[in-house]
Design an enzyme around this catalytic site. Structure first.
Site, PDB file in Angstrom:
ATOM      1  N   LYS A   1      58.305  56.620  13.465  1.00 50.35           N
ATOM      2  CA  LYS A   1      58.073  56.549  15.001  1.00 50.35           C
ATOM      3  C   LYS A   1      58.052  55.140  15.386  1.00 50.35           C
ATOM      4  O   LYS A   1      57.558  54.257  14.798  1.00 50.35           O
ATOM      5  CB  LYS A   1      57.033  57.359  15.414  1.00 50.35           C
ATOM      6  CG  LYS A   1      56.675  57.429  16.991  1.00 50.35           C
ATOM      7  CD  LYS A   1      55.735  58.378  17.407  1.00 50.35           C
ATOM      8  CE  LYS A   1      55.898  59.094  18.834  1.00 50.35           C
ATOM      9  NZ  LYS A   1      55.784  57.670  19.898  1.00 50.35           N
TER      10      LYS A   1
ATOM     11  N   SER B   1      53.407  54.378  15.121  1.00 49.67           N
ATOM     12  CA  SER B   1      52.211  55.570  15.143  1.00 49.67           C
ATOM     13  C   SER B   1      51.696  55.296  13.563  1.00 49.67           C
ATOM     14  O   SER B   1      52.320  55.002  12.468  1.00 49.67           O
ATOM     15  CB  SER B   1      52.957  56.876  15.092  1.00 49.67           C
ATOM     16  OG  SER B   1      51.881  57.881  14.938  1.00 49.67           O
TER      17      SER B   1
ATOM     18  N   HIS C   1      66.011  60.632  42.144  1.00 50.14           N
ATOM     19  CA  HIS C   1      64.802  61.438  41.890  1.00 50.14           C
ATOM     20  C   HIS C   1      64.781  62.044  40.680  1.00 50.14           C
ATOM     21  O   HIS C   1      64.188  63.120  40.326  1.00 50.14           O
ATOM     22  CB  HIS C   1      65.196  62.863  42.739  1.00 50.14           C
ATOM     23  CG  HIS C   1      65.123  62.413  44.362  1.00 50.14           C
ATOM     24  ND1 HIS C   1      64.174  62.447  45.243  1.00 50.14           N
ATOM     25  CD2 HIS C   1      66.528  62.095  44.932  1.00 50.14           C
ATOM     26  CE1 HIS C   1      64.699  62.053  46.273  1.00 50.14           C
ATOM     27  NE2 HIS C   1      66.015  61.802  46.218  1.00 50.14           N
TER      28      HIS C   1
END
Length: 468
Positions: free
Chosen positions: A324, A318, A188
């Site tokens: 990034k 990016s 979950h």
């Protein structure tokens, strides 16, 4: 202005630009089906070239063509397979649902190229006629589904299954390499009991191995060919033994165990075998989608996510955020998986649309199936090469998370009871203290805690993961 020649079919004259090897029926189809920008899949053309060559040899053996006529057809088919005439096949998939126009495109190019080789003018139908010789003993209605099966079988056998095996081996290798690394399991999306990182990757490998078996099983049905059924499945116009002889040549050309269909009416009225193959690819796509999403979730970060995995820095991520790097191989694999699922829906609906003795969604079915096969093979190889081979675990992060997880308390529950174990976990969370501290505060003996809540023992023995 370009010079033109006049060709004729059963409906009359048609003007065709010089330098084009196609004939009247192809030219009519170009005028009536200017749909989209993508031509019929090249894999289908290659399948047709193999098929026409096999039919020419069988027709010669059965006295339906002269040796010279058969040799010319075979020579042109070899040229097509070598890529010499790709520009001569411009028709899109969106033509007749039986594939008649594409079959005639192939027939006309073979006949006109044979005219050139024999020193005759294209369009003269000398020494070969598109229908009388190149199409001898066959129909579009049995050659097109046969070519569909050949193209799908070759793509599956040569491209998809090897790529799938390589990815499965890559995941199994990681499963074996990382069997000693403990980590937090998650259900979950919440912390669960400890497990081994190798177990996670071996699970990927097991899923892929099952998908390999499913696709291989579905591929067996594709080996049955419709050739010999001619117009409706009855075989009218095909001499006895023709299909067997031609299919034997196809098996020799490809190394695949093709055979004549058990029921020609079924083979031409429906395409269940291709639908089953597509369905097995959809199952594979679901597996790939899960792997892609699991990996990018486990690699999220590098500082503010789960950050259990370090992915290769393949390219900047990016245009505005320096430094990034994004999980682009995961994104690619997920998109491909969704496209394969969508393609399967088209194949499913197309197969369901067959009426009486003809399914008129043949080009739709093979266009989508061949795209799925190509995408699946390419994507699995890319993901395996550019991500799986070079990703690495963050061992320090894994150890820290294992120490911090509250769900190690699960091992105490059989001894102290579920409710008492729950209170220990709640106390540790509320006071922001280690689970061991909370357990000892609530009366659990240190030796008992250390014995039962050992993460390695909870994860079970390290499995000997292999490649098969």
């Amino acid at each position: 202005m370009k010079s033109q020649r006049t060709e004729y079919d059963s409906m009359g004259p048609v003007e065709i630009a010089d330098g084009r090897l196609w004939g009247a029926q192809t030219q009519r189809a170009l005028a009536h089906f200017a749909i989209g920008e993508t031509p019929m899949p090249h894999a289908l053309l290659s399948a047709y070239a193999r098929l026409k060559k096999a039919c020419a040899l069988a027709n010669s053996e059965l006295g339906q063509l002269t040796a010279a006529q058969s040799a010319l057809i075979c020579q042109v088919c070899d040229e097509i397979l070598a890529g010499r005439h790709d520009a001569q096949f411009p028709l899109p998939p969106w033509t007749s649902g039986s594939g008649t126009q594409f079959n005639m495109n192939v027939n006309e190019v073979i006949a006109n190229r044979a005219s050139e080789l024999a020193g005759e003018a294209p369009g003269s139908h000398q020494p070969l006629h598109p229908n009388d010789h190149v199409n001898r003993s066959t129909s579009s209605n049995d050659t097109f589904p046969t070519a569909m099966h050949i193209a799908a079988a070759l793509a599956t056998h040569q491209h998809v299954l090897p790529a799938l095996a390589r990815l499965q081996h890559g995941c199994a290798d990681k499963g074996r390499e990382w069997n000693g690394l403990l980590k937090v399991g998650r259900t979950h999306l919440m912390d669960a009991v400890p497990m081994r990182m190798g177990q996670e990757w071996q699970a990927f490998a097991s899923q892929l191995l099952a998908a390999h078996a499913d696709i291989s099983h579905a591929l067996a049905g594709v080996m049955q060919l419709a050739l010999g059924g001619t117009a409706v499945g009855s075989g009218l116009g095909a001499p006895p033994g023709f299909a067997r002889a031609a299919i034997l040549h196809l098996a020799n050309f490809t190394g695949l165990p093709f055979r004549e269909a058990d029921d020609h009416f079924s083979a031409q009225g429906a395409h269940d075998a291709l639908a089953r193959l597509s369905a097995s690819l959809k199952t594979l796509a679901g597996i790939l989608f899960k792997i892609a999403n699991d990996v990018r979730l486990l690699a999220s970060g590098p500082r503010c996510g789960l950050a259990e995995l370090k992915l290769p820095d393949n390219e900047p991520g990016s245009s505005i955020m320096p430094g990034k790097v994004n999980p682009t191989q995961c994104e690619m694999l997920a998109m491909v998986a969704l496209q394969i699922m969508a393609n399967d829906q088209a194949v499913t609906l197309g197969n369901a649309g067959g009426m009486l003795q003809m399914n008129v969604y043949k080009p739709l079915i093979i266009r989508n199936l061949l795209e799925s096969l190509r995408l699946a093979g390419d994507a699995m190889d890319s993901f395996n090469r550019h991500l799986v081979a070079n990703c690495q675990p963050d061992s320090a992060r894994l150890a820290r998370d294992v120490e911090n997880t509250l769900m190690r308390v699960t091992a105490l529950a059989p001894v102290i009871g579920y409710e008492q174990a729950a209170r220990i976990a709640q106390r540790a969370l509320a006071q922001d203290v280690p689970l061991r501290v909370a357990a000892l505060q609530m009366g659990v003996e240190a030796a008992l805690f250390d014995k039962l809540c050992d993460a390695g023992e909870m994860a079970g023995p390290a499995r000997q993961t292999g490649r098969d």
